[in-house]
Design a protein around this motif. Structure first.
Motif, PDB file in Angstrom:
ATOM      1  N   UNK A 178      -8.202 -17.260 -44.961  1.00 14.27           N
ATOM      2  CA  UNK A 178      -9.266 -17.445 -43.978  1.00 14.27           C
ATOM      3  C   UNK A 178     -10.575 -16.895 -44.530  1.00 14.27           C
ATOM      4  N   UNK A 179     -11.632 -17.687 -44.407  1.00 16.53           N
ATOM      5  CA  UNK A 179     -12.928 -17.271 -44.896  1.00 16.53           C
ATOM      6  C   UNK A 179     -13.115 -17.462 -46.385  1.00 16.53           C
ATOM      7  N   UNK A 180     -12.126 -18.030 -47.064  1.00 13.64           N
ATOM      8  CA  UNK A 180     -12.222 -18.212 -48.514  1.00 13.64           C
ATOM      9  C   UNK A 180     -11.926 -19.660 -48.916  1.00 13.64           C
ATOM     10  N   UNK A 181     -10.783 -20.175 -48.493  1.00 16.40           N
ATOM     11  CA  UNK A 181     -10.354 -21.493 -48.993  1.00 16.40           C
ATOM     12  C   UNK A 181     -10.925 -22.626 -48.146  1.00 16.40           C
ATOM     13  N   UNK A 233      -5.632 -25.517 -46.736  1.00 12.39           N
ATOM     14  CA  UNK A 233      -6.846 -25.182 -46.013  1.00 12.39           C
ATOM     15  C   UNK A 233      -6.743 -23.860 -45.283  1.00 12.39           C
ATOM     16  N   UNK A 234      -7.889 -23.396 -44.793  1.00  6.39           N
ATOM     17  CA  UNK A 234      -7.917 -22.170 -44.011  1.00  6.39           C
ATOM     18  C   UNK A 234      -7.097 -22.330 -42.722  1.00  6.39           C
ATOM     19  N   UNK A 235      -6.568 -21.221 -42.264  1.00  4.10           N
ATOM     20  CA  UNK A 235      -5.783 -21.203 -41.035  1.00  4.10           C
ATOM     21  C   UNK A 235      -6.604 -21.717 -39.848  1.00  4.10           C
ATOM     22  N   UNK A 236      -6.012 -22.632 -39.086  1.00  8.82           N
ATOM     23  CA  UNK A 236      -6.644 -23.199 -37.892  1.00  8.82           C
ATOM     24  C   UNK A 236      -5.824 -22.785 -36.678  1.00  8.82           C
ATOM     25  N   UNK A 237      -6.493 -22.323 -35.641  1.00  9.15           N
ATOM     26  CA  UNK A 237      -5.775 -21.962 -34.418  1.00  9.15           C
ATOM     27  C   UNK A 237      -5.057 -23.168 -33.822  1.00  9.15           C
ATOM     28  N   UNK A 238      -3.903 -22.906 -33.232  1.00 13.13           N
ATOM     29  CA  UNK A 238      -3.141 -23.994 -32.609  1.00 13.13           C
ATOM     30  C   UNK A 238      -3.688 -24.385 -31.244  1.00 13.13           C
ATOM     31  N   UNK A 239      -4.663 -23.646 -30.744  1.00  7.95           N
ATOM     32  CA  UNK A 239      -5.212 -23.923 -29.417  1.00  7.95           C
ATOM     33  C   UNK A 239      -6.334 -24.952 -29.527  1.00  7.95           C
TER      34      UNK A 239
END
Length: 346
Positions: A26-29, A47-53
């Protein structure tokens, strides 16, 4: 003599060109960094982590994290959350938006993620893990992968049990970071757990944690029997690590490091992509951390000189000033003149 431990794995219909992957950070890729690492030899990027909400996807941060425009296959989207149905819905929606692989995050140690019973906190509830895995795999007709840690703490090393649940649920590849959650990123990664997981699974297993050199990558592949290695912090400021590892695994010798001119050209191209992607205001801010990482990896400078150069660069407030500063620091003598000028340089 070659050192390639195993042929690069296939994940679903996607055959990796080499066994060296970029870890999601997160914040890098973001898209510029993923494209750069892929161009420099990464066989797989996430990719960066995306919230499931989905109700939070309207924010600019989420929109940028979900932007995979122009990226070659496979486009891997990592989702995080603690509710099985919400994760399943997030997987469906991302697949409709063009994701070709869904990766589930059960490895993030960040407090704000774990406090929401997501990331590595999920490893404390194996029944919920099984529910999530079944729900997400059933929700989409594209491959689903999983990233975990060795456990929540030293006393609860349950990576093998989670791994078996994953394989039974239809997860098609598993990445294991060789630390438990309470370690965060401190101490040293251990690889015995990864080796144990690999010995019990038929699906590809990817080793992650403290892989910062070609020699370390070869060692970890040999020791664990893993199908691939995943590089995280080792790629920050050092995106050419992917081609260096691949060359070493293939030829058994180190690839010559990029020249100073090549390093500066890569840095300039990276900054150009950052500013184009984020715009001038955000681009200026985000460029600072990346340039800091590049300086950390620059052996021309002492620690004190690196700190002074970072301080100079971080004081710059415009795209033009950042590019001028980098162009003025392209040789050692020029950088020394910048240091001599102090904080008024550039």
């Amino acid at each position: 003599m070659t050192l390639m431990i195993t042929s690069p794995p296939a994940i679903g219909p996607y055959q990796l060109p080499n066994p060296v992957m970029l870890a999601p950070m997160a914040g890098v890729t973001d898209r510029p960094f993923r494209q750069l690492c892929r161009r420099l030899g990464a066989g797989w990027v996430v990719g960066e982590m995306v919230t499931a909400d989905p109700s939070l996807w309207h924010t600019r941060k989420s929109q940028l994290r979900m932007d995979h425009q122009g990226e070659p296959a496979p486009r891997v989207v990592q989702i995080a959350g603690g509710d099985a149905e919400m994760l399943a819905q997030a997987a469906r929606l991302n697949a409709e938006l063009g994701a070709q692989i869904i990766d589930i995050n059960m490895g993030c140690p960040a407090k704000k993620v774990c406090n929401k019973a997501a990331g590595s906190a999920l490893m404390r509830d194996e029944a919920l893990v099984a529910e999530i895995l079944d729900a997400v795999v059933s929700a989409v007709d594209i491959p689903v992968t999983l990233k975990i840690r060795t456990g929540w703490c030293a006393a609860s090393n349950n990576a093998l049990r989670i791994a078996k649940l994953a394989e039974s649920a239809g997860i098609q590849a598993l990445a294991v970071h060789g630390r438990h959650r309470e370690q965060r990123y401190t101490g040293e990664a251990e690889y015995d757990t990864i080796a144990e997981v690999k010995s019990h699974l038929a699906i590809p297993v990817i080793a992650n944690g403290d892989i910062t050199s070609p020699e370390k990558a070869a060692y970890v592949l040999r020791y664990t029997g893993a199908d691939a290695v995943m590089i995280g912090r080792g790629a920050q400021g050092n995106p050419w690590i992917f081609q260096q590892i691949t060359h070493y695994l293939t030829h058994g010798e180190r690839l010559a490091p990029p020249s100073l001119t090549e390093r500066c050209q890569i840095l300039l191209e990276h900054l150009q992509a950052l500013h184009a992607f984020y715009g001038d205001t955000m681009g200026v801010r985000i460029a600072r951390k990346h340039v800091g990482w590049y300086l950390n990896d620059d052996q021309r400078f002492s620690d004190a000189e690196q700190r002074a150069l970072k301080q100079q660069f971080n004081a710059l407030a415009s795209t033009e000033a950042q590019f001028d500063w980098i162009n003025n620091a392209m040789t050692h003598d020029a950088a020394q003149r910048l240091l001599a000028k102090g904080s008024h340089a550039a």
